[in-house]
Enzyme design. Structure first.
Site, PDB file in Angstrom:
ATOM      1  N   ARG A  59       8.045  -4.481   5.644  1.00 35.94           N
ATOM      2  CA  ARG A  59       7.668  -3.110   6.019  1.00 35.94           C
ATOM      3  C   ARG A  59       7.521  -2.955   7.527  1.00 35.94           C
ATOM      4  O   ARG A  59       7.660  -1.857   8.063  1.00 35.94           O
ATOM      5  CB  ARG A  59       6.407  -2.711   5.256  1.00 35.94           C
ATOM      6  CG  ARG A  59       6.705  -2.502   3.777  1.00 35.94           C
ATOM      7  CD  ARG A  59       5.469  -2.510   2.922  1.00 35.94           C
ATOM      8  NE  ARG A  59       5.244  -3.810   2.303  1.00 35.94           N
ATOM      9  CZ  ARG A  59       4.071  -4.230   1.844  1.00 35.94           C
ATOM     10  NH1 ARG A  59       3.010  -3.465   1.969  1.00 35.94           N
ATOM     11  NH2 ARG A  59       3.965  -5.406   1.276  1.00 35.94           N
TER      12      ARG A  59
ATOM     13  N   GLU B 172      -3.005 -12.819   1.242  1.00 35.42           N
ATOM     14  CA  GLU B 172      -4.023 -12.388   0.290  1.00 35.42           C
ATOM     15  C   GLU B 172      -3.653 -12.857  -1.123  1.00 35.42           C
ATOM     16  O   GLU B 172      -4.507 -13.135  -1.935  1.00 35.42           O
ATOM     17  CB  GLU B 172      -4.128 -10.856   0.338  1.00 35.42           C
ATOM     18  CG  GLU B 172      -5.308 -10.282  -0.418  1.00 35.42           C
ATOM     19  CD  GLU B 172      -5.327  -8.751  -0.398  1.00 35.42           C
ATOM     20  OE1 GLU B 172      -4.453  -8.134   0.222  1.00 35.42           O
ATOM     21  OE2 GLU B 172      -6.225  -8.204  -1.039  1.00 35.42           O
TER      22      GLU B 172
HETATM   23  C1  PRP Z   1       2.162  -7.658   3.239  1.00 33.78           C
HETATM   24  C2  PRP Z   1       2.031  -6.780   4.457  1.00 33.78           C
HETATM   25  C3  PRP Z   1       1.743  -7.786   5.531  1.00 33.78           C
HETATM   26  C4  PRP Z   1       0.914  -8.834   4.825  1.00 33.78           C
HETATM   27  C5  PRP Z   1      -0.535  -8.673   5.180  1.00 33.78           C
HETATM   28  O1  PRP Z   1       3.421  -8.212   3.209  1.00 33.78           O
HETATM   29  O2  PRP Z   1       3.211  -6.036   4.700  1.00 33.78           O
HETATM   30  O3  PRP Z   1       2.932  -8.377   6.041  1.00 33.78           O
HETATM   31  O4  PRP Z   1       1.112  -8.622   3.415  1.00 33.78           O
HETATM   32  O5  PRP Z   1      -1.356  -9.639   4.555  1.00 33.78           O
HETATM   33  P1  PRP Z   1      -2.286 -10.665   5.359  1.00 33.78           P
HETATM   34  O6  PRP Z   1      -2.921  -9.926   6.481  1.00 33.78           O
HETATM   35  O7  PRP Z   1      -3.291 -11.109   4.313  1.00 33.78           O
HETATM   36  O8  PRP Z   1      -1.435 -11.797   5.817  1.00 33.78           O
HETATM   37  P2  PRP Z   1       3.948  -9.112   2.004  1.00 33.78           P
HETATM   38  O9  PRP Z   1       3.576 -10.527   2.251  1.00 33.78           O
HETATM   39  O10 PRP Z   1       3.499  -8.487   0.719  1.00 33.78           O
HETATM   40  O11 PRP Z   1       5.518  -9.065   2.176  1.00 33.78           O
HETATM   41  P3  PRP Z   1       6.619  -7.881   2.045  1.00 33.78           P
HETATM   42  O12 PRP Z   1       6.312  -6.885   3.148  1.00 33.78           O
HETATM   43  O13 PRP Z   1       7.895  -8.582   2.286  1.00 33.78           O
HETATM   44  O14 PRP Z   1       6.476  -7.270   0.679  1.00 33.78           O
HETATM   45  N1  ADE Z   2      -0.614  -7.128   1.792  1.00 30.99           N
HETATM   46  C1  ADE Z   2      -1.730  -7.835   1.623  1.00 30.99           C
HETATM   47  N2  ADE Z   2      -2.647  -7.125   0.954  1.00 30.99           N
HETATM   48  C2  ADE Z   2      -2.061  -5.924   0.686  1.00 30.99           C
HETATM   49  C3  ADE Z   2      -2.502  -4.756   0.030  1.00 30.99           C
HETATM   50  N3  ADE Z   2      -3.713  -4.676  -0.497  1.00 30.99           N
HETATM   51  N4  ADE Z   2      -1.647  -3.706  -0.060  1.00 30.99           N
HETATM   52  C4  ADE Z   2      -0.408  -3.796   0.486  1.00 30.99           C
HETATM   53  N5  ADE Z   2       0.064  -4.878   1.101  1.00 30.99           N
HETATM   54  C5  ADE Z   2      -0.766  -5.917   1.200  1.00 30.99           C
END
Ligand code: PRP
Ligand code: ADE
Length: 176
Positions: A63, A100
């Site tokens: 994203r 997370e």
């Molecule tokens: C989500 C979000 C951040 C990350 C935040 O991405 O877009 O990159 O989690 O989490 P954190 O602060 O606990 O590290 P995700 O890993 O779901 O990947 P994606 O965007 O490829 O779906």
């Molecule tokens: N990445 C980590 N935690 C998330 C949440 N709660 N919603 C969307 N993206 C995430």
């Protein structure tokens, strides 16, 4: 809450128990699909950084690519993708990190940023900060000067902002 924050909050969809029970998923696809909210979010993210010599916006997959592309266009900078492992064709730097809800590895091209170049890091959301912390380490490993890390959403209870601030990174978020 400011009117902008109210508008952005209203544009973000919350999905309980996705992708796992207990996670409240903040879905920004509804914000991205809303022309006014998308523009206002990008305008607000970039406004402190116009005309101060930023060379690159670095966006975290996936994203962060959408927001980072729009920010780079607005600031007339280059864009650098920080990708999940195995996606980039040239020589990379790589780092493991925890999320997370899981673990992963990310990488970027070694030559994507020249030592000393000013960079803005961006992602849609900061939760535990594990992803952004790993991105900061990769960027610094290749000599980037990180001016700020920007996120639309902060989940403050998970401590990500503090983790980045402990690394002396300025953090900017629009919605908590
Ligand atoms: C989500 C979000 C951040 C990350 C935040 O991405 O877009 O990159 O989690 O989490 P954190 O602060 O606990 O590290 P995700 O890993 O779901 O990947 P994606 O965007 O490829 O779906
Ligand atoms: N990445 C980590 N935690 C998330 C949440 N709660 N919603 C969307 N993206 C995430």
């Amino acid at each position: 809450m400011s009117t902008l924050e109210n508008e952005l909050v209203a544009a973000i969809r919350n999905i309980p128990d996705y992708p796992k029970p207990g996670i409240m998923f903040r879905d920004i696809t509804t914000l991205l699909g809303n022309p006014r909210a998308f523009r206002r979010a990008v305008d607000e993210l970039v406004h402190p950084y116009a005309g101060i010599g930023i060379a690159k916006v670095a966006g975290i997959e996936a994203r962060g690519f959408i927001l980072g592309g729009a920010m780079a266009h607005q600031l007339s900078t280059g864009f650098v993708p920080i990708r999940k492992k195995g996606k980039l064709p040239h020589e990379t730097v790589r780092i493991a990190y925890s999320l997370e809800y899981g673990v992963d590895e990310m990488e970027m091209h070694k030559d994507a940023i020249k030592p000393g170049e000013k960079v803005i890091l961006v992602d849609d959301l900061i939760a535990t900060g594990g992803t952004a912390e790993a991105a900061v380490k990769l960027l610094r490993q290749i000599g980037a000067d990180i001016v700020a890390a920007c996120f639309v959403i902060d989940l403050p209870d998970l401590g990500g902002r503090k983790k980045l601030e402990a690394l002396n990174v300025e953090v900017r978020t629009l919605v908590a």
